[in-house]
Design a protein around this motif. Structure first.
Motif, PDB file in Angstrom:
ATOM      1  N   ASN A 104       0.363  -0.885  -0.040  1.00 36.54           N
ATOM      2  CA  ASN A 104       0.910  -0.104  -0.185  1.00 36.54           C
ATOM      3  C   ASN A 104       0.980   1.187   0.031  1.00 36.54           C
ATOM      4  O   ASN A 104       0.364   2.156  -0.818  1.00 36.54           O
ATOM      5  CB  ASN A 104      -0.982  -0.086   1.210  1.00 36.54           C
ATOM      6  N   GLY A 211       1.945  -2.570  11.845  1.00 39.57           N
ATOM      7  CA  GLY A 211       3.420  -3.795  10.695  1.00 39.57           C
ATOM      8  C   GLY A 211       4.500  -3.110  11.722  1.00 39.57           C
ATOM      9  O   GLY A 211       4.783  -4.004  12.328  1.00 39.57           O
ATOM     10  N   GLY A 213       5.050   0.056  13.170  1.00 43.15           N
ATOM     11  CA  GLY A 213       3.560   0.858  14.165  1.00 43.15           C
ATOM     12  C   GLY A 213       4.077   2.171  14.063  1.00 43.15           C
ATOM     13  O   GLY A 213       3.524   3.348  15.162  1.00 43.15           O
ATOM     14  N   THR A 341      -7.828  -1.092   7.760  1.00 42.99           N
ATOM     15  CA  THR A 341      -6.861   0.147   7.114  1.00 42.99           C
ATOM     16  C   THR A 341      -6.966   0.204   5.912  1.00 42.99           C
ATOM     17  O   THR A 341      -6.225   1.048   4.873  1.00 42.99           O
ATOM     18  CB  THR A 341      -6.081   0.470   7.510  1.00 42.99           C
TER      19      THR A 341
HETATM   20  C1  LIG Z   1      -2.890  -2.259   4.930  1.00 42.12           C
HETATM   21  C2  LIG Z   1      -2.131  -1.391   6.439  1.00 42.12           C
HETATM   22  N1  LIG Z   1      -2.538  -1.789   7.773  1.00 42.12           N
HETATM   23  C3  LIG Z   1      -2.200  -1.169   8.561  1.00 42.12           C
HETATM   24  C4  LIG Z   1      -0.509  -0.772   7.848  1.00 42.12           C
HETATM   25  C5  LIG Z   1       0.786  -0.717   8.303  1.00 42.12           C
HETATM   26  O1  LIG Z   1       0.930   0.276   9.371  1.00 42.12           O
HETATM   27  P1  LIG Z   1       2.520   0.855  10.266  1.00 42.12           P
HETATM   28  O2  LIG Z   1       3.497   0.248   9.271  1.00 42.12           O
HETATM   29  O3  LIG Z   1       2.461   2.202  10.330  1.00 42.12           O
HETATM   30  O4  LIG Z   1       2.517  -0.319  11.667  1.00 42.12           O
HETATM   31  C6  LIG Z   1      -0.120  -0.882   6.790  1.00 42.12           C
HETATM   32  C7  LIG Z   1       1.366  -0.604   6.632  1.00 42.12           C
HETATM   33  O5  LIG Z   1       2.166  -0.747   5.225  1.00 42.12           O
HETATM   34  C8  LIG Z   1      -1.208  -1.301   6.161  1.00 42.12           C
HETATM   35  O6  LIG Z   1      -0.379  -1.174   4.711  1.00 42.12           O
END
Ligand SMILES: Cc1ncc(COP(=O)(O)O)c(C=O)c1O
Length: 350
Positions: A104, A211, A213, A341
């Motif tokens: 993403n 992921g 954080g 997300t």
């Molecule tokens: C769809 C989705 N949700 C949550 C996250 C988690 O985000 P973070 O890596 O900032 O913890 C990601 C990270 O790539 C993501 O693509």
């Protein structure tokens, strides 16, 4: 990224003292920046009474990030502010934008590079679905397959001479990730306004898929900068629970590489920028299985919410957190907010 390796942690961590920790808010100008982007609109906050009944709380809302500024995930909120700030602060126009991604974030950076008239090079780890890779290429970016872990893909991106726009930090690389985390703040200011408009209490329990954080850092920043007393819960795949392992050990650790349908959460090392916020300001952390997440995705779909595996992890996490023995560790929550997300993906496991 010189962190030590730990064995997989237990599946639950809680820290009630986190609720009294405070920090400074994200800059107010971020929400105004997003509001001025073409096509900006707050994403839906959908109430699901059936989930409230199941979880034994008053109201459950799902923040649905399946359509955000033309992309199927929240990531462009951070990448847009990060690229804007990085270009503003750059000594000269870069040759290209560079990043590493589980899907993403790279797609968002590719779309932004095109919008700014710049080439993009995106390094991907093994295990990224061909459809996710094709979507990045469709934004006009060059995709570099590393056949390695996410951490290794990040190392390869960091060695590229282009302008690195990475959504995780390590010692010596914290400025751009800080802007990216600031960019995520808009998601939370939208939720505040939407709960208020729905006549709901402020978010009592907020579930965040994690992921590295960075999104959880933005959540902690938002809720600890105001005195809402919200509980922030991080949700990770059992096979990549680096934040849970780090909280359990009391220091940032790298977990062994694993595989999961939650591709965006498949990260082995927490961001160094996020770590102090998570250590001091996160209330609880849980790990969930692919099966539980797949079930959560089907349940959300039955309520009309198109959640991909990372997005559905929030529901799986809250189900795992609001069990009889664990819910006593959390502040009582009238209003639960699940961050979904990403929208549905091409993953055949769902
Ligand atoms: C769809 C989705 N949700 C949550 C996250 C988690 O985000 P973070 O890596 O900032 O913890 C990601 C990270 O790539 C993501 O693509």
């Amino acid at each position: 990224m010189t962190l030590s390796t730990a064995a997989p942690a237990t599946a639950w961590f809680s820290r009630p003292a986190a609720r009294t920790w405070t920090c400074a808010p994200a800059p107010a100008e971020v929400a105004a920046f997003h509001a001025n982007l073409p096509g900006y609109a707050p994403t839906p906050l959908t109430e699901v009474p059936a989930l409230a009944a199941e979880l034994g709380v008053e109201r459950v809302f799902v923040k649905d990030e399946s359509a955000r500024l033309g992309l199927p995930a929240f990531k462009i909120l951070g990448a847009s502010w990060g690229v804007h700030q990085a270009l503003r602060h750059a000594a000269r126009r870069p040759e290209r934008l560079v990043t590493a991604t589980d899907g993403n974030h790279g797609r968002a950076v590719a779309a932004l590079a095109r919008a700014h008239g710049l080439p993009a090079r995106v390094f991907v780890p093994s295990g990224v679905h061909p459809a996710a890779r094709a979507a990045i290429e469709a934004e006009g970016a060059e995709v570099v397959e590393t056949n390695a872990s996410y951490d290794e893909a990040v190392r390869r991106a960091a060695a590229d001479p282009g302008l690195l726009v990475q959504d995780t930090a390590w010692p010596g690389y914290e400025e751009v990730p800080r802007w990216i985390v600031e960019g995520y703040s808009t998601l939370f200011t939208e939720i505040d306004a939407q709960l208020n408009a729905a006549g709901a209490a402020p978010a009592g329990l907020v579930a965040v898929p994690v992921g590295v954080g960075s999104l959880a850092q933005a959540a902690v920043t938002h809720y600890r900068a105001t005195s809402t007393g919200s509980t922030v819960l991080s949700v990770e795949p059992e096979t990549a629970a680096c934040v849970l392992a780090s909280l359990t050990e009391g220091r940032p650790v790298t977990v062994p590489d694993g595989s999961t349908i939650m591709a965006g959460l498949n990260c082995a090392t927490p961001s160094t920028l996020a770590w102090p916020y998570l250590r001091d300001g996160l209330d609880a952390a849980v790990a969930v299985s692919d099966d539980d997440t797949a079930r959560a995705a089907r349940d959300l779909a039955s309520h009309g919410i198109p959640a991909g595996p990372c997005g559905a992890a929030s529901l799986a996490g809250v189900r795992a957190a609001l069990t009889e023995d664990r819910r006593a560790d959390l502040a009582p929550a009238a209003t639960v907010v699940l961050l979904s997300t990403e929208g549905t993906t091409a993953n055949p496991a769902l």
